[in-house]
Design a protein around this motif. Structure first.
Motif, PDB file in Angstrom:
ATOM      1  N   LEU A 106     -57.489 -40.782 -19.573  1.00 23.02           N
ATOM      2  CA  LEU A 106     -56.470 -41.336 -20.475  1.00 23.02           C
ATOM      3  C   LEU A 106     -56.433 -42.851 -20.415  1.00 23.02           C
ATOM      4  N   GLY A 107     -56.766 -43.389 -19.276  1.00 24.32           N
ATOM      5  CA  GLY A 107     -56.698 -44.837 -19.154  1.00 24.32           C
ATOM      6  C   GLY A 107     -56.995 -45.273 -17.742  1.00 24.32           C
ATOM      7  N   GLU A 108     -57.090 -46.577 -17.578  1.00 23.04           N
ATOM      8  CA  GLU A 108     -57.369 -47.110 -16.255  1.00 23.04           C
ATOM      9  C   GLU A 108     -56.531 -48.355 -16.039  1.00 23.04           C
ATOM     10  N   GLY A 109     -55.867 -48.423 -14.906  1.00 21.81           N
ATOM     11  CA  GLY A 109     -55.074 -49.604 -14.577  1.00 21.81           C
ATOM     12  C   GLY A 109     -55.694 -50.310 -13.392  1.00 21.81           C
ATOM     13  N   THR A 110     -54.944 -51.254 -12.829  1.00 19.51           N
ATOM     14  CA  THR A 110     -55.500 -52.051 -11.742  1.00 19.51           C
ATOM     15  C   THR A 110     -55.727 -51.239 -10.480  1.00 19.51           C
ATOM     16  N   VAL A 123     -56.216 -42.763 -14.776  1.00 18.57           N
ATOM     17  CA  VAL A 123     -55.322 -41.692 -15.217  1.00 18.57           C
ATOM     18  C   VAL A 123     -56.112 -40.670 -16.045  1.00 18.57           C
ATOM     19  N   ALA A 171     -50.332 -35.785 -16.745  1.00 19.17           N
ATOM     20  CA  ALA A 171     -51.192 -36.949 -16.504  1.00 19.17           C
ATOM     21  C   ALA A 171     -51.403 -37.040 -14.999  1.00 19.17           C
ATOM     22  N   LYS A 216     -52.592 -39.306 -12.060  1.00 20.13           N
ATOM     23  CA  LYS A 216     -52.872 -40.696 -11.736  1.00 20.13           C
ATOM     24  C   LYS A 216     -53.548 -40.745 -10.370  1.00 20.13           C
ATOM     25  N   ILE A 272     -40.336 -42.066 -16.378  1.00 18.26           N
ATOM     26  CA  ILE A 272     -41.401 -41.068 -16.298  1.00 18.26           C
ATOM     27  C   ILE A 272     -41.165 -40.161 -15.088  1.00 18.26           C
ATOM     28  N   GLU A 293     -45.530 -36.520 -15.838  1.00 16.75           N
ATOM     29  CA  GLU A 293     -45.411 -35.903 -17.159  1.00 16.75           C
ATOM     30  C   GLU A 293     -46.359 -36.631 -18.109  1.00 16.75           C
ATOM     31  N   TYR A 294     -46.968 -35.891 -19.023  1.00 18.94           N
ATOM     32  CA  TYR A 294     -47.930 -36.455 -19.971  1.00 18.94           C
ATOM     33  C   TYR A 294     -47.180 -37.012 -21.169  1.00 18.94           C
ATOM     34  N   LEU A 295     -47.428 -38.281 -21.465  1.00 18.33           N
ATOM     35  CA  LEU A 295     -46.738 -38.946 -22.574  1.00 18.33           C
ATOM     36  C   LEU A 295     -47.782 -39.299 -23.628  1.00 18.33           C
ATOM     37  N   ASN A 330     -45.901 -50.861 -20.446  1.00 11.82           N
ATOM     38  CA  ASN A 330     -45.408 -49.911 -19.449  1.00 11.82           C
ATOM     39  C   ASN A 330     -44.279 -49.045 -19.992  1.00 11.82           C
ATOM     40  N   LEU A 339     -43.926 -46.043 -22.149  1.00 12.34           N
ATOM     41  CA  LEU A 339     -44.720 -44.981 -22.761  1.00 12.34           C
ATOM     42  C   LEU A 339     -43.828 -44.095 -23.628  1.00 12.34           C
ATOM     43  N   ASP A 381     -45.151 -46.845 -14.567  1.00 12.09           N
ATOM     44  CA  ASP A 381     -45.850 -47.810 -13.713  1.00 12.09           C
ATOM     45  C   ASP A 381     -44.921 -48.488 -12.716  1.00 12.09           C
TER      46      ASP A 381
END
Ligand code: ADP
Length: 311
Positions: free
Chosen positions: A13-17, A21, A35, A37, A69, A87-89, A139, A141, A152
């Motif tokens: 779904l994504g990537e943060g620092t 996810v 989701a 993480k 979240i 939870e998936y947003l 941040n 969602l 986050d």
């Protein structure tokens, strides 16, 4: 609720620092999407968990609110990674809506609804002595029903102990309040309120309000847009460790804000001005924000199911 690797690697779904996810689902109930993480394990933290992950876990476990979240469970995978099941947003974040000016159209009633959800989330954090410290549109969602959820919590921390040293290197620069830019080591909920104000301004303008290129530029933008912090408007500011200002500008009056942000009406502008008070002691609190007249002024906030969404 244990999950295996195959189930969770399906779809990124994504990537943060500090995390990647993935979309996943519960073994017990495959219809329920979640989701996952996965906290990146850095070499420095071979003993125990990375501090960001510990913070996120500690605070999210304690905070149960419709605009925050929800953390459903935690598990560790074979590779020693910590995985947060959230939870998936599915509807993206507020930044996507703000930026997509060709497809997404919204007005004052929608902004009021989104701001209401954001302020209730922050009020709940602060009531529970948690500072979020990274409020920004990306941040925030959006759930399938349109509800905005603060996510986050990697930079969140508890507060209330006035004796403990706190780092001032938090909050993404554009949303960072002057006390942090000046290196304050003791601060409170007001840091989040400033960020809420800059998000409010960004929702109206549909562009970041004060997009500084570096910390000095950020201070300059604040002095130009809001006014220069001085001992007159903020007693003691000049003694902060990194106090430095490029210019001496008077604090802007209501007319200046009405001109730029008048689409939310005089009450909305009044609320915006109070969130952007230079002196954190004079800045409105989350609790005070909730009883501001703007929420009851026309137009009424849009019902969440009628809010604009990405397609
Ligand atoms: P950041 O990008 O702020 O570091 P995260 O590490 O929390 O954020 O997440 C990275 C990306 O993964 C986010 O930008 C978002 O696109 C996606 N994401 C995170 N959490 C969820 C979730 N609960 N549901 C859907 N997508 C998510």
């Amino acid at each position: 609720e244990q999950m295996n690797e195959e189930e969770k690697r399906k779809y990124k779904l994504g990537e943060g620092t500090y995390a990647i996810v993935f979309l996943g689902h519960l073994r017990a109930n495959p219809a329920e999407l979640v989701a996952i993480k996965k906290i990146k394990m850095q070499k420095e933290y071979t003993e125990g968990m990375p501090p960001d992950a510990v913070r996120e876990l500690k605070h999210l476990q304690e905070l149960h609110h419709p605009n925050i979240i929800s953390l459903q469970s935690v598990f560790s995978s074979k590779d020693q990674n910590v995985n947060l099941v959230l939870e998936y947003l599915p509807l993206g974040d507020l930044e996507m809506l703000i930026r997509d000016t060709t497809n997404v159209h919204y007005g004052a009633a929608d902004i009021k609804a989104w701001m209401g959800m954001l302020v209730r989330a922050i009020w709940f954090c602060h009531e529970n002595f948690v500072l979020h410290r990274d409020i920004k549109p990306n941040n925030l969602l959006i759930a399938a029903d349109g509800e905005v959820k603060l996510a986050d919590f990697g930079l969140a921390r508890g507060f209330g102990d006035i004796h403990s040293y706190m780092t001032s290197n938090v909050i993404t620069r554009w949303y960072r309040p002057p006390e942090l830019l000046f290196g304050a080591k003791h601060y409170g909920g007001a840091v989040d309120i400033w960020s809420v104000g800059t998000v409010f301004a960004e929702l109206i303008k549909r562009a970041p309000f004060m997009p500084g290129n570096n910390e000095l530029d950020q201070i300059k933008l604040i002095c130009d847009a809001i006014g220069t912090p001085t001992d007159d408007n903020w007693p003691g500011v000049t003694t902060l460790p990194e106090y430095t200002v490029p210019t001496q500008n008077p604090v802007r009056g209501k007319d200046f804000y009405m001109y730029q942000f008048g689409t939310v009406g005089p009450d909305g502008v009044d609320l915006l001005i109070r969130t952007l008070a230079l002196n954190p002691k004079k800045r409105i609190t989350a609790r005070e924000m909730l009883s501001h007249p703007w929420w009851h002024a026309e137009p009424k906030p849009t019902r969440k199911e009628d809010l604009p969404r990405k397609d």
